[in-house]
Each structure stands twice: as C-alpha cells, then as structure tokens.
Scaffold this motif. Structure first.
Motif, short mmCIF file in Angstrom:
data_model
loop_
_atom_site.label_atom_id
_atom_site.label_comp_id
_atom_site.label_asym_id
_atom_site.label_seq_id
_atom_site.Cartn_x
_atom_site.Cartn_y
_atom_site.Cartn_z
N GLU A 29 0.82 -1.21 0.00
CA GLU A 29 0.00 0.00 0.00
C GLU A 29 0.85 1.26 0.00
O GLU A 29 0.57 2.21 -0.73
CB GLU A 29 -0.96 0.00 1.20
CG GLU A 29 -2.09 -1.00 1.08
CD GLU A 29 -1.64 -2.45 1.32
OE1 GLU A 29 -2.31 -3.36 0.79
OE2 GLU A 29 -0.63 -2.64 2.02
N LEU A 238 -5.11 4.81 8.14
CA LEU A 238 -5.66 3.49 8.41
C LEU A 238 -6.62 3.54 9.61
O LEU A 238 -7.70 2.94 9.58
CB LEU A 238 -4.53 2.50 8.68
CG LEU A 238 -4.94 1.06 8.97
CD1 LEU A 238 -5.70 0.45 7.79
CD2 LEU A 238 -3.70 0.21 9.29
N VAL A 242 -10.59 2.51 9.47
CA VAL A 242 -11.18 1.47 10.31
C VAL A 242 -12.34 2.03 11.14
O VAL A 242 -13.41 1.42 11.25
CB VAL A 242 -10.11 0.85 11.23
CG1 VAL A 242 -10.75 -0.04 12.29
CG2 VAL A 242 -9.10 0.05 10.41
N PHE A 249 -15.28 -5.00 7.27
CA PHE A 249 -14.24 -5.94 7.68
C PHE A 249 -13.32 -6.35 6.54
O PHE A 249 -12.30 -7.01 6.77
CB PHE A 249 -14.88 -7.21 8.27
CG PHE A 249 -15.81 -7.91 7.33
CD1 PHE A 249 -15.34 -8.79 6.38
CD2 PHE A 249 -17.19 -7.66 7.39
CE1 PHE A 249 -16.21 -9.42 5.51
CE2 PHE A 249 -18.06 -8.29 6.52
CZ PHE A 249 -17.56 -9.17 5.57
N ASP A 250 -13.62 -5.98 5.32
CA ASP A 250 -12.79 -6.35 4.17
C ASP A 250 -11.54 -5.48 4.17
O ASP A 250 -11.60 -4.28 3.92
CB ASP A 250 -13.59 -6.14 2.89
CG ASP A 250 -12.84 -6.63 1.65
OD1 ASP A 250 -11.59 -6.57 1.64
OD2 ASP A 250 -13.50 -7.07 0.69
N ARG A 251 -10.41 -6.10 4.45
CA ARG A 251 -9.19 -5.29 4.60
C ARG A 251 -8.76 -4.64 3.30
O ARG A 251 -8.11 -3.58 3.32
CB ARG A 251 -8.05 -6.12 5.18
CG ARG A 251 -7.48 -7.19 4.28
CD ARG A 251 -6.38 -7.92 5.00
NE ARG A 251 -5.74 -8.92 4.15
CZ ARG A 251 -4.82 -9.76 4.58
NH1 ARG A 251 -4.45 -9.73 5.83
NH2 ARG A 251 -4.27 -10.64 3.76
N ILE A 254 -10.61 -1.45 3.21
CA ILE A 254 -10.07 -0.55 4.24
C ILE A 254 -8.74 0.04 3.80
O ILE A 254 -8.50 1.25 3.89
CB ILE A 254 -9.93 -1.30 5.58
CG1 ILE A 254 -11.33 -1.66 6.14
CG2 ILE A 254 -9.16 -0.46 6.60
CD1 ILE A 254 -11.29 -2.61 7.31
N LEU A 255 -7.87 -0.81 3.29
CA LEU A 255 -6.53 -0.35 2.90
C LEU A 255 -6.58 0.60 1.70
O LEU A 255 -5.73 1.49 1.58
CB LEU A 255 -5.63 -1.55 2.60
CG LEU A 255 -5.19 -2.34 3.84
CD1 LEU A 255 -4.57 -3.68 3.44
CD2 LEU A 255 -4.19 -1.52 4.66
#
Length: 275
Positions: A29, A238, A242, A249-251, A254-255
């Motif tokens: 990322e 980040l 969050v 919950f899907d990282r 989120i990222l």
C-alpha cells in the motif's frame, strides 16, 4: 521501463541542485502510493526495503514488487536495500533484482567498515548496480546515541570504499516523530570540503522542511531517507478508515482508503527536496 540505479538518480540531483527521497516502504500500500506521488510530482524516487520490512516480507518478494512498480512508472524508480548488515544479505538483494545496496557497517571499527563496504561496493559495481555506505553512526530517537561523522574519516571512507553515496551523521536520528531538531551545517560543510561523493541523510523525517529544502538545493546532500513521517500518515489514514465504519471488515477496502492520504503526504515530502 524506468527501473534505475542510485547513481542514475543522484548524479542529476547533484548537478541540478536538488535531492531524491529514499522512501522506506513497509508494504504494497505505501510503496504503491509513493510511486503515484512521484509520478504526480514528476520526479524520481528510491523505494527502500529496511530491516523491519524484510522481517515481514522476504527480499525476493520485495524485489519483484519494487521492480513491478518501477517497470510501470513514468518516472525513474530505484529498488534499494536499506541497512543491509551482512555481505550475504546484500548478495541476496542483488540476486533479488535490487538496483542499489546500502551496507551499514557504521557500528564496526573504521577499518572493518571500510573493508566490508569496499567488498560490497565491488560486488555491486560488477553487477552494474550502486552502493551506499555509512560513516559515523546515526542513532535512534530514545535509543542508541549517534556518533557524529569525522570529516577526515569521511574522506578516507569515500576514497577507500568507492561508494556511490555516503550516509553521514550530522545531528540526524532515526525514528524521530517531530521536526524539532536540525542538522549541523558546519559539519556538513567540513565533510563536503574533503569529498565530492553524494551525501545521504538517514532519519530525514526529523529534519525541518525548510532546512531539508536548503540543504537539498545548496549542498551535496542528494538523498534524504524518509520513513517515520510517512508511517505516521499511513497509520492515521488506516485508523480513520477502520473507525469510519465499524461494520466494515474487508481489509482490501479498508486499505484502499489509505492511498490518497499517503499520496498527499508523500507529495508534500517530495516538494521539500526541490527549490
């Protein structure tokens, strides 16, 4: 393809009066955001794999990631090993596609540092890539104390090792979370007076932006390593991502939300290295 060596980006920087950012990557990322920022600013960058990054991701994987990004970039990108501590580690980085090796023998006695750095510089040059060494010791905020670079030792080190860039200790420290300090410009001038090799500042996050710009444009400091400043930007982005939606919950989603803030922070860093 814009994969470059350290020499290929520091030579123009020194000649034209600016510096190149050595950006410490921790994962996909941030390294992706760094390249996007460099493209937006139309300037080269150095992607750096430091010890903490290598603990998390193998060197051979990092080499492929760096090269993939470089080959698709519109600006020169260097794949750089930061703080390699052994010959074998530097050889692994070379075999993994890195185009620049930084060997850190700064904790060793001067003669050992020179001999080991010279061997790695020779290996790098035979492979057509670059080598950075360190003379003096750059310490850590609230940790190991620095040992300032002696100009006479710097002259000997640069002459005997054949490094393409030389990291120096002039008031800079790693992991500083603010810019309350500053560099010793008299010591920098004394070092520059006895060697023409491009100079490198580790712990660049702790250098005030105005001084960073001044030194980048008026001295032989051609590379500032930036880690902590951009880690903070990523961490804040980040945390916001969050907390924005507790049910998410899907990282991957989120990222993705860290990308634009890290690009913006990186662009601000890159702008401090030019006039």
């Amino acid at each position: 393809m814009t994969l470059a060596t350290l020499v290929e980006v520091l030579g123009p920087a020194k000649a034209q009066g600016h510096a190149v950012a050595g950006l410490v990557a921790l994962g996909w990322e941030d390294m992706r955001a760094y390249v996007a920022a460099a493209e937006a600013e139309d300037c080269p960058i150095i992607l750096q794999a430091g010890p903490s990054c290598r603990e998390h991701t193998p060197l051979r994987v990092l080499g492929k990631m760096f090269r993939h990004l470089a080959e698709g970039a519109r600006v020169p990108v260097v794949a750089h090993l930061d703080h390699g501590y052994t010959f074998d580690e530097c050889k692994e980085a070379l075999d993994s596609g890195f185009t620049s090796l930084m060997f850190d023998g700064s904790r060793k006695p001067l003669a050992e540092n020179i001999a080991e750095t010279a061997a790695i510089a020779e290996m790098a040059h035979k492979a057509g890539i670059s080598c950075e060494g360190e003379i003096g010791f750059v310490g850590y905020d609230n940790g190991e104390a620095s040992a300032g670079t002696d100009p006479d030792e710097a002259a000997l080190f640069s002459r005997e090792t054949g490094v393409d860039a030389m990291a120096i200790s002039v008031g800079n420290v790693h992991l500083q979370t603010d810019q309350s300090g500053g560099l010793d410009e008299d010591r920098i001038a004394a070092i520059q007076a006895v060697t023409d090799v491009p100079l490198v500042i580790h712990g660049g996050s702790g250098v005030p932006a105005a001084q960073r710009r001044k030194l980048a444009t008026q001295t032989n400091i051609c590379k500032f390593n930036i880690g902590t400043e951009l880690r903070q930007a990523f961490g804040n982005a980040l945390r916001d991502a969050v907390n924005r939606d507790p049910d998410r919950f899907d990282r991957v989603q989120i990222l993705k939300d860290t990308h634009d803030p890290v690009v913006a922070a990186t662009r601000a860093v890159l702008q401090t290295m030019r006039g």
